[in-house]
Design a protein around this motif. Structure first.
Motif, mmCIF file in Angstrom:
data_model
loop_
_atom_site.group_PDB
_atom_site.id
_atom_site.type_symbol
_atom_site.label_atom_id
_atom_site.label_comp_id
_atom_site.label_asym_id
_atom_site.label_seq_id
_atom_site.Cartn_x
_atom_site.Cartn_y
_atom_site.Cartn_z
ATOM 1 N N PHE A 65 0.824 -1.206 0.000
ATOM 2 C CA PHE A 65 0.000 0.000 0.000
ATOM 3 C C PHE A 65 0.862 1.261 0.000
ATOM 4 C CE2 PHE A 65 -2.833 -3.254 1.748
ATOM 5 C CZ PHE A 65 -3.934 -3.071 0.931
ATOM 6 N N THR A 66 2.088 1.133 -0.476
ATOM 7 C CA THR A 66 2.963 2.313 -0.522
ATOM 8 C C THR A 66 2.347 3.369 -1.447
ATOM 9 O OG1 THR A 66 4.212 1.165 -2.216
ATOM 10 C CG2 THR A 66 5.144 1.146 -0.006
ATOM 11 N N LEU A 67 2.656 4.605 -1.130
ATOM 12 C CA LEU A 67 2.036 5.723 -1.849
ATOM 13 C C LEU A 67 2.963 6.254 -2.935
ATOM 14 C CD1 LEU A 67 0.544 7.712 1.169
ATOM 15 C CD2 LEU A 67 -0.459 5.802 -0.078
ATOM 16 N N SER A 68 2.367 6.641 -4.026
ATOM 17 C CA SER A 68 3.138 7.299 -5.088
ATOM 18 C C SER A 68 2.902 8.805 -4.965
ATOM 19 C CB SER A 68 2.649 6.804 -6.450
ATOM 20 O OG SER A 68 1.331 7.237 -6.661
ATOM 21 N N PRO A 69 3.786 9.622 -5.543
ATOM 22 C CA PRO A 69 3.579 11.080 -5.456
ATOM 23 C C PRO A 69 2.218 11.492 -6.011
ATOM 24 C CG PRO A 69 5.744 10.601 -6.332
ATOM 25 C CD PRO A 69 5.029 9.292 -6.246
ATOM 26 N N MET A 71 -0.544 9.890 -5.784
ATOM 27 C CA MET A 71 -1.618 9.600 -4.829
ATOM 28 C C MET A 71 -1.759 10.696 -3.784
ATOM 29 S SD MET A 71 -0.933 5.669 -3.982
ATOM 30 C CE MET A 71 -1.712 4.332 -4.810
#
Lengths: 233, 202
Positions: A65-69, A71
Motif C-alpha cells: 500500500f505504498t504511496l506514489s507522489p 496519490m
C-alpha cells in the motif's frame, strides 16, 4: 450464596481478565471468584472468547500500500509568479471598479454624463443676452425658409426645447421665439448622441494589464501542470 | 532509521520515509479493515485510503502511539465504507469462483507451506470467527478488533475510537458474551485443535 452475574459483574470480569482494573477492584473480584462458582464460570466464558479472538489468523496484505507522489499530491507546486499574478489581477480589477467611483480625474461616469448631454449644458450655460446677439445673424437668413421651417418644426420638439432652454425675458419674446425656431433646426437635424462608456487612458491601461496578467497566470499554471503530469507518468 | 525519525521525515514531506512506515504497518491496517468490513477488496480500499489520509494528516500527529493513531484512521475509513455500504447493494463477503459460486477455501488465505488439512482448518476457523465478528454491531466490532486482535490496551483503544474508557470496557464485555454464544452455536464447524483448547478452557 451464588447468583447469576449481572452485566456490571461481567464488565468487571472482562476488565479483570485484561488486567485493566485497579488493585482494590482486582482483590474484590478474586475474593468473589473464590466463593462464587457461577462467577468463575462467567470468567471462563469470557476467557474462551478472548482465546478464540486472539487465535484469529492474521492476514497478510494482498499487495503493498505504498504511496506514489500522484496519490498524495493534490496539485503540483506552482511557481511563485502565479499567485503574484493572481493578486495583481485582483488588484487591477478593484482599481478598475474604483476608477468609476472616483470623483475626479479618472471618473468614467463623469465622461458618460458629459457625452450624453453636451448640447443641453451649452444652452443652459449660455446667457440670454448672448442669444439675443445671435438673433440678428439668424434673422439674416431668408424669411421664406424661416417660415417654412417654423411650420415644419414639430410641436413636440418645440415643447421639448422650451423645457430645455432658459425662459427669456418677455420683452424679447418674439425674437426669442424666432431664435428658438432657428436653433431647433440644427439640434433636431443632429442625431441624439448614443450613451457610451468612454474609458480614460488609465482605465484602458488597467484593462490591458489585467488581460496580460490573467493570460500569463493561466499559461504558467497550464505549463506547470503539463510538466508535472509528464514527470509523474 | 527508527520509527520516530521516519515519522519526522515523513512530516517534512518525505514520501520514501512514509512508505517505510507503510510497509511496517500495512498488514496490521489491512487485518483491522478486513475484520471490521469482512470483505478483502473493501478492506484493501479502506487500507489504501487510510494511508493516504494518514500522510495528508501527518502534520497533525503530535506524538503518542503511532500504531493507535493509524488504527484510528483505518477505523474511520472502515466506518465511512460501512456508511457507503448502507446506501448500495450488498456484495458477497467471500470471493466468487469462475462459476459465481462462493469458494470453500479462498486462495487469499491459503498458506502454501501448510498441509491441505491445516489449510482447511485455518480457513474454517477464520471464517467462523469472521462470521461471529460480523454479527456484532460495527461499534462493538471495532472495539473487539482493536483490543483483541490488534492487542491495544483499553486506553489506546479509547483514544483511537474517541470513546470513553468505560464504554470500551462495557462494549468489549458485551462483545465477548455475544461471541461466546456465537462460537458455541458453530462449535461443530470449528477445527479439532480449537475444540480441544475450548474444552480445556472450560
Amino acid at each position: 450464596m451464588s447468583k447469576k452475574p449481572s452485566f456490571r459483574d461481567l464488565t468487571q470480569l472482562s476488565a479483570y481478565l485484561d488486567g485493566e482494573l485497579s488493585a482494590s477492584a482486582q482483590k474484590r473480584i478474586k475474593d468473589r471468584l473464590a466463593r462464587d462458582p457461577e462467577f468463575a464460570t462467567a470468567l471462563d466464558d469470557l476467557r474462551l472468547s478472548r482465546t478464540v479472538l486472539r487465535r484469529t489468523p492474521q492476514r497478510r496484505a494482498p499487495r503493498n500500500f505504498t504511496l506514489s507522489p500522484q496519490m498524495v499530491a493534490k496539485r503540483p507546486p506552482m511557481p511563485r509568479l502565479v499567485p503574484a499574478l493572481n493578486y495583481a489581477s485582483l488588484a487591477m480589477v478593484l482599481l478598475f471598479v474604483f476608477s468609476f467611483l472616483a470623483p475626479v480625474g479618472t471618473g468614467g461616469v463623469a465622461n458618460q454624463e458629459l457625452a450624453a448631454a453636451p448640447m443641453a449644458m451649452e444652452m443652459e450655460e449660455m446667457p440670454a443676452p448672448a442669444l439675443a446677439e445671435e438673433a440678428p445673424e439668424m434673422a439674416a437668413e431668408p424669411a421664406a425658409d424661416s417660415a417654412m421651417e417654423e411650420e415644419a418644426a414639430p410641436a413636440e420638439e418645440e415643447a421639448g426645447l422650451a423645457e430645455r432652454t432658459t425662459p427669456l425675458p418677455t420683452a424679447e419674446g418674439v425674437q426669442a421665439e424666432k431664435t428658438d425656431a432657428n436653433a431647433a433646426v440644427p439640434a433636431s437635424a443632429m442625431p441624439e448622441p448614443e450613451p457610451q462608456l468612454l474609458l480614460t487612458g488609465y482605465q484602458r491601461a488597467l484593462v490591458i494589464f489585467l488581460g496580460v496578467s490573467v493570460f500569463l497566470s493561466w499559461a504558467l499554471r497550464r505549463a506547470t501542470i503539463a510538466k508535472w503530469r509528464k514527470k509523474l507518468s | 532509521m527508527d520509527e520516530s525519525a521516519l515519522i519526522r521525515s515523513a512530516q517534512k514531506g518525505d514520501l520514501d520515509a512514509f512508505n517505510r512506515l507503510v510497509l511496517a504497518y500495512q498488514d496490521m491496517l489491512y487485518n483491522t479493515a478486513y475484520r471490521v468490513l469482512g470483505d478483502p477488496a473493501l478492506a484493501a480500499d479502506a487500507t489504501q485510503e487510510a494511508f493516504i489520509s494518514a500522510f495528508n494528516k501527518l502534520k497533525s500527529y503530535r506524538g503518542g502511539s503511532f500504531k493507535a493513531w493509524l488504527l484510528r484512521i483505518v477505523t474511520n475509513a472502515c466506518y465511512d465504507e460501512l456508511r457507503r455500504q448502507k446506501r448500495r447493494p450488498q456484495t458477497p463477503l467471500a470471493p466468487l469462483s469462475e462459476n459465481d459460486k462462493e469458494m470453500e477455501t479462498p486462495r487469499w488465505i491459503a498458506d502454501p507451506t501448510a498441509s491441505p488439512e491445516a489449510q482447511l482448518e485455518k480457513a474454517e476457523l477464520d471464517r467462523a470467527i469472521q462470521n461471529c465478528i460480523e454479527n456484532l454491531p460495527p461499534d462493538f466490532r471495532a472495539v473487539v478488533v482493536l483490543t483483541e486482535i490488534q492487542g491495544l490496551p483499553y486506553k489506546e483503544a479509547a483514544a483511537a475510537l474517541k470513546t470513553p474508557l468505560g464504554t470500551i470496557r462495557s462494549r468489549l464485555a458485551r462483545a465477548r458474551i455475544r461471541l461466546r454464544d456465537c462460537l458455541q452455536a458453530i462449535r461443530e464447524l470449528l477445527p479439532a485443535a480449537f475444540r480441544l483448547e475450548e474444552g480445556s478452557a472450560l
